[in-house]
Design an enzyme around this catalytic site. Structure first.
Site, PDB file in Angstrom:
ATOM      1  N   HIS A  39       0.843  -1.184   0.000  1.00 24.24           N
ATOM      2  CA  HIS A  39       0.000   0.000   0.000  1.00 24.24           C
ATOM      3  C   HIS A  39       0.881   1.237   0.000  1.00 24.24           C
ATOM      4  CE1 HIS A  39       0.446   1.710   4.123  1.00 24.24           C
ATOM      5  NE2 HIS A  39       0.710   0.472   4.476  1.00 24.24           N
ATOM      6  N   CYS A  40       0.315   2.336  -0.500  1.00 20.99           N
ATOM      7  CA  CYS A  40       0.985   3.626  -0.423  1.00 20.99           C
ATOM      8  C   CYS A  40       0.120   4.540   0.414  1.00 20.99           C
ATOM      9  CB  CYS A  40       1.280   4.189  -1.803  1.00 20.99           C
ATOM     10  SG  CYS A  40      -0.189   4.570  -2.764  1.00 20.99           S
ATOM     11  N   ILE A  41       0.162   5.831   0.168  1.00 26.44           N
ATOM     12  CA  ILE A  41      -0.493   6.768   1.072  1.00 26.44           C
ATOM     13  C   ILE A  41      -2.017   6.765   0.937  1.00 26.44           C
ATOM     14  CG2 ILE A  41      -0.409   8.779  -0.462  1.00 26.44           C
ATOM     15  CD1 ILE A  41       0.476  10.386   2.044  1.00 26.44           C
ATOM     16  N   GLU A  64       6.409   1.242   0.358  1.00 26.34           N
ATOM     17  CA  GLU A  64       7.270   2.306   0.824  1.00 26.34           C
ATOM     18  C   GLU A  64       8.194   1.837   1.936  1.00 26.34           C
ATOM     19  OE1 GLU A  64       3.880   4.108  -1.172  1.00 26.34           O
ATOM     20  OE2 GLU A  64       4.129   2.566   0.313  1.00 26.34           O
TER      21      GLU A  64
END
Length: 637
Positions: A25-27, A89
Site C-alpha cells: 500500500h501507499c499513502i 514504501e
C-alpha cells in the site's frame, strides 16, 4: 476488525486471495499485483462503499481507499493471509534496534491488554470492597473474585507464550507449553516443602538452593508466576530451535516430531539457563528503576506526567510497559506508571474547557465524545482530533499532567495491579494493607491534573479556529453588500510551476476529484514547501507523497508525479520527518526533476484537500502559474 466486511469484499472482487501475487500500500491506495486482472470485478469495486475508485497502472491493480488505507490494508492482509507489514514504501526501510524492540514488545503485549485490564479491574474493585468493609478476605465471594482477578496475571507466562509465538512466527502451542512448564504447580510444591540438595553461588546476591537436577545438571527452581522476561526470551529461542528442526526433519513426520524435539530442548534450557538468568535480570531491572525513583520521586513524577502523552504519540510507552509488569512481578508494586495517572485527566480537563469556550459547532461535536472517552482513559480522540493539531492545548495538558505527576510522586503512590484506565484505574492504587497515603495521593493527583488542565485552558487565552472577515462586492454597483463572517483557510502553493486542473491529471483517482478537490502543478523547480501551518501526518520512506494536517484541521495531500512510489525513495530528499510541526513556506523536500524524468515518470503533482467533504467548498486559484507561497486554494466552511 474495523474494516472486516470491506476487506472481505475487496478480496472477493479482486478475484480471491488465490488471484493475488502480492499486496502493498501507499499513502491512499491498496496496490495489488494480480495473476489475472480479468478476474477482478472492477465496476463492482468502484461502486463499493469504502472504495473511492480503481486504477490500473504499471502492472498494478490499485484500489483507492483514502487516508485510512493503513487500517484497511491491515485487515485485508490478515483476512487474505498476505504478508503484513510489507508496504511498498516500507520494504527497504532500515529499522533501528530500538524500533524493533518497541515493535516486539507491542506485538507481544497488545493482545493481552484488554483482558489484563479487565481482570485487574476486578482485583482492584475486590480490594476496594475489602477496604470499605463490604467483603472479608475469608468469604467465598472474595475468594472467587480474587481468583478471577488473579488468574491471568498468575498464569501470565502461558498467555505470553501464545502471543510471543505469534510474534516470532512459531507454533503457538509450543509457546503455550513452554509457559505452562514454567508455572507447573509441582515445582512450587517442591520448593515449598522439599529440602535442597545443595546451594549454588553461596554468599552472593545470586545464592540459589537446588532441589532437583536434570541429567545431573542442577536446576534452579524459581517462581515464574506473573513474570514476563523468562517466557518471552524462552519463546524467542524456542522459535529458532523449531525452525532448525523444521529444516532437518522430513515433512512426513514433521507435524509431531518438530514439537517433540523442540520442547525436549527448550523446556530444560528454559528451566536451567534462560529462566534463572532472565529472572536475575528482571530483579536487577526492578532494583534499578526503584533506585532511580528513590533519587527523587517528585522529579520522576513530573517528568513521567509531562511526557507520557508524548511517549504514547510516538509509541515509546511500550518500552515502559514491560518494566512496570516486571516490577509488579518482582517488587509486588510499580511506582513508574503510577506517575502517569493524571495525564488522561489533564487532557480531559483541557478539552472540557474548550467545550465550554468554543462557539464552533464542529469543534463542540468533537469535544463532547472526547471528554466522555477521556474520563475512561481513552484520550486518542482528544489528542489527535483536538489538542495536538492546535498545539497550545496539548502543551497545557502536559503541564497539568506534570503537576499531578509531581504530587503523585511526592505522596509515594504505587500501583499494585495493572488495572483499568481512567477512573477505573483508581482501585489499582489501593495497597494490600488498605487505603494509605499513596492511594490518596493518586486521587489528589487526578483531581489536580483535571482541574489545572481545565483552568489553564479556560483562562489561557483560548481562541476559536480563525475567522476572517470578507466583503462580498456588488458587481453591479461596485459597492459592498455587507460584511459576512466566513470561516476559511488559505492553502499556499507548495511548488513553483504551471497550474493545471485536476481533470488533466492522467491518474483517474485524482482527475475525477474522488480523493478531494484541488489543482495540479507542473513543477519548474524540484522543491516542496509547507502549504499550511500544521503537523506532517504522512511521509512515506519513498518521499513521493506528503500529507499535512493544518492547525485548523485541513488535510492537504501533495503527490509528486505519477507512480513515483516505484522509485522507492530514489531522487527524493525529505528535509523533515513524520510528526514534525511545520510552518508555511518551510522546505519539506527536494527532488531531482531530471533524474525522475529520465527514469520515465511524469512530474505533474496534484495538491488536494483530502477531507474536502468536511467543508462547504474548496476554491482553486485562477492563476495559470504560481510561485512558492502564493495563494493556491481557499477552503471555506
Amino acid at each position: 476488525m474495523k474494516y472486516e466486511t470491506l476487506a472481505k469484499d475487496i478480496i472477493q472482487n479482486v478475484g480471491g486471495k488465490e488471484n493475488v501475487n502480492s499486496l502493498t500500500h501507499c499513502i491512499t491506495r491498496l496496490r495489488f499485483k494480480l495473476k489475472d486482472e480479468s478476474k477482478a470485478n472492477t465496476e463492482v469495486l468502484k461502486n463499493m462503499d469504502g472504495v473511492v475508485t480503481v486504477v490500473k497502472s504499471g502492472g498494478q491493480y490499485q484500489v483507492v481507499i483514502g487516508n485510512h488505507v493503513p487500517e484497511v490494508y491491515a485487515d485485508v492482509a490478515a483476512i487474505g493471509g498476505f504478508q503484513a507489514g510489507s508496504s511498498e514504501e516500507a520494504s527497504n526501510e532500515k529499522v533501528s534496534l530500538f524500533n524493533k524492540f518497541i515493535d516486539t514488545i507491542s506485538g507481544v503485549f497488545t493482545p493481552t491488554l484488554g483482558v489484563l485490564s479487565a481482570t485487574g479491574m476486578i482485583k482492584g474493585f475486590t480490594a476496594l470492597f475489602v477496604a470499605l468493609g463490604w467483603l472479608t478476605n475469608t468469604s467465598g465471594t472474595y475468594q472467587i473474585l480474587n481468583a478471577l482477578g488473579d488468574c491471568l496475571f498468575y498464569f501470565f507466562p502461558i498467555f505470553l507464550g501464545y502471543t510471543s509465538a505469534k510474534k516470532f512466527n512459531a507454533n503457538i502451542f509450543i509457546g503455550m507449553a513452554i509457559g505452562a512448564s514454567l508455572v507447573y504447580p509441582t515445582f512450587s510444591a517442591i520448593t515449598a516443602t522439599g529440602k535442597p540438595l545443595y546451594t549454588l553461588f553461596s554468599g552472593t546476591i545470586f545464592e540459589s538452593p537446588v532441589y532437583i537436577t536434570f541429567l545431573g545438571i542442577p536446576v534452579i527452581l524459581m517462581s515464574y508466576a506473573s513474570t514476563v522476561l523468562p517466557i518471552i526470551i524462552s519463546t524467542y529461542v524456542g522459535s529458532k530451535i523449531e525452525n532448525f528442526f523444521k529444516r532437518v526433519i522430513p515433512s512426513v513426520v514433521r507435524t509431531f516430531l518438530v514439537p517433540f524435539f523442540t520442547l525436549l530442548v527448550i523446556v530444560p534450557l528454559a528451566l536451567i539457563v534462560i529462566g534463572p538468568l532472565s529472572t536475575w535480570a528482571g530483579q536487577l531491572l526492578g532494583a534499578g528503576t526503584l533506585f532511580v525513583y528513590n533519587l527523587s520521586p517528585i522529579i520522576e513524577g513530573i517528568l513521567m506526567g509531562a511526557f507520557w502523552q508524548v511517549f504514547v504519540i510516538f509509541g515509546l510507552h511500550w518500552g515502559l510497559v514491560p518494566i512496570a509488569l516486571n516490577n509488579l512481578a518482582v517488587l509486588k508494586f510499580d511506582p513508574i506508571l503510577a506517575a502517569t495517572l493524571g495525564a488522561s485527566f489533564a487532557q480531559t480537563g483541557v478539552v472540557l474547557a474548550i467545550l465550554f469556550k468554543t462557539k464552533n459547532a464542529k469543534l463542540r461535536s468533537l469535544s463532547i465524545p472526547a471528554v466522555i472517552s477521556g474520563i475512561f482513559g481513552v484520550t486518542e480522540p482528544a489528542i489527535y482530533g483536538i489538542t495536538l493539531p492546535r498545539k497550545k492545548p496539548f502543551i497545557l495538558s502536559c503541564i497539568g499532567a506534570a503537576v499531578g505527576g509531581g504530587i503523585i510522586g511526592a505522596m509515594g503512590t504505587k500501583g499494585y495491579i495493572l488495572g483499568g484506565l481512567g477512573i477505573f484505574a483508581i482501585p489499582s492504587y489501593i495497597s494490600p494493607t488498605g487505603m494509605d497515603r499513596g492511594f490518596y495521593g493518586a486521587v489528589i493527583g487526578i483531581l489536580v491534573s483535571f482541574v489545572l488542565g481545565f483552568l489553564l485552558m479556560f483562562f489561557g487565552g483560548f481562541k476559536d479556529d480563525e475567522v476572517k472577515e470578507t466583503k462580498k462586492e456588488d458587481r453591479t454597483t461596485g459597492g459592498a453588500q455587507g460584511e459576512v463572517l466566513v470561516k476559511q483557510e488559505t492553502v499556499i502553493s507548495p511548488l513553483k510551476g504551471e497550474v493545471k486542473p485536476l481533470s488533466e491529471v492522467t491518474d483517474e483517482a485524482f482527475s475525477t476529484g474522488a480523493l478531494g478537490k484541488g489543482v495540479a502543478i507542473e513543477p519548474s523547480e524540484g522543491k516542496v514547501v509547507a502549504p499550511v501551518d500544521g503537523v506532517l501526518t504522512s511521509l512515506f520512506s519513498s518521499g513521493h507523497a506528503i500529507g499535512i494536517t493544518s492547525d485548523h484541521g485541513v488535510e492537504v495531500l501533495i503527490h509528486v508525479g505519477k507512480d513515483t512510489v516505484k522509485l522507492k525513495g530514489q531522487h527524493f530528499y525529505p528535509k523533515v520527518k513524520q510528526g514534525d510541526a511545520v510552518k508555511k513556506g518551510q522546505l519539506l523536500m527536494e527532488f531531482d526533476m531530471e533524474a525522475i524524468k529520465e527514469a520515465g515518470y511524469v512530474l505533474t503533482t496534484p495538491v488536494i484537500v483530502a477531507n474536502t467533504a468536511n467543508y462547504l467548498d474548496v476554491i482553486e486559484t485562477e492563476k495559470k502559474s504560481v510561485e512558492y507561497q502564493e495563494d493556491l486554494l481557499t477552503v471555506v466552511v
